[in-house]
Design a protein around this motif. Structure first.
Motif, short mmCIF file in Angstrom:
data_model
loop_
_atom_site.label_atom_id
_atom_site.label_comp_id
_atom_site.label_asym_id
_atom_site.label_seq_id
_atom_site.Cartn_x
_atom_site.Cartn_y
_atom_site.Cartn_z
N ARG A 3 52.70 78.20 -1.67
CA ARG A 3 52.86 78.62 -3.07
C ARG A 3 54.09 77.95 -3.70
O ARG A 3 54.02 77.39 -4.80
N ILE A 56 53.88 75.12 -6.80
CA ILE A 56 54.51 75.43 -8.09
C ILE A 56 55.66 74.47 -8.38
O ILE A 56 55.78 73.93 -9.48
N THR A 101 48.98 77.73 -7.61
CA THR A 101 49.72 78.22 -6.45
C THR A 101 49.21 77.62 -5.14
O THR A 101 49.64 78.03 -4.07
N ASP A 138 43.71 80.23 -8.83
CA ASP A 138 44.60 80.49 -7.69
C ASP A 138 45.21 81.88 -7.74
O ASP A 138 45.27 82.58 -6.73
N ARG A 139 45.65 82.29 -8.90
CA ARG A 139 46.32 83.59 -9.01
C ARG A 139 45.34 84.76 -8.84
O ARG A 139 45.70 85.79 -8.28
N ASP A 184 44.90 84.85 -5.18
CA ASP A 184 46.08 85.47 -4.57
C ASP A 184 46.01 87.00 -4.67
O ASP A 184 46.32 87.71 -3.70
#
Length: 191
Positions: free
Chosen positions: A44, A48, A150, A174-175, A178
């Motif tokens: 991650r 980022i 991420t 991605d989030r 997650d």
């Protein structure tokens, strides 16, 4: 670093490089679930961090430092290689026997990359760019990080424009992934 002083972009990115180094060190002794957690934190942070650098820092370095375009191209090439290595490791998973050897190759490449950035790019930015601009760049990096993917996406272009176009939709995906992983881990997604 004092809490009353606002970081500039170089301080922010060097702090992140140090976090990355700490996570690499922590991976050396980690096993089982802890190894997977540390690896996910590392993935991650790297995803980022690199996206924000590509959107904010590299374009300024390319324009403002002597030989900047060549330096940026070299860093982008390294980032692309690391992104591919990281994606392969992510798909492989830390519980596979071949993971550790391949992870060491990633660790060496990323640490060397960070050292080159700090020596060739960041130190020269500090010399060539005024303090107010460096602080505004830190704000821009923080903003870019909020919409950054991420996970590594090796098929996306290594450029500010590529990240700006592809990053937000990938970041949403991605989030969400997650959050789903967090739900499953907490047991709330199994009901």
């Amino acid at each position: 670093m004092t809490a009353t002083r606002e970081q500039d972009v170089v301080e922010l990115l060097v702090d992140q490089h140090n976090q990355i180094r700490r996570l690499f060190s922590e991976m050396d002794g980690a096993q089982g679930d802890r190894k997977r957690e540390v690896f996910e934190d590392l993935v991650r942070l790297l995803a980022i961090h690199e996206t924000a650098e590509e959107e904010v820092v590299h374009p300024v370095a390319g324009r403002r430092i002597e030989g900047g375009q060549k330096i940026v191209e070299e860093r982008l090439h390294e980032e692309d290689q690391a992104k591919h290595m990281l994606a392969e490791l992510y798909d492989l998973g830390p519980d596979k026997p071949e993971f550790d050897v391949r992870f060491q190759a990633l660790k060496n490449a990323v640490i060397q990359h960070a050292e080159r950035e700090e020596q060739q790019e960041f130190s020269t930015l500090r010399e060539k760019v005024d303090k107010d601009t460096l602080k505004r760049m830190a704000d821009a990096v923080r903003a870019a990080e909020k919409t950054a993917p991420t996970r590594p996406h090796p098929r996306t272009p290594e450029s500010a424009v590529g990240n700006i176009l592809a990053g937000p939709p990938l970041a949403v995906f991605d989030r969400v992934r997650d959050k789903m992983r967090e739900l499953v881990k907490s047991g709330k997604g199994n009901r």
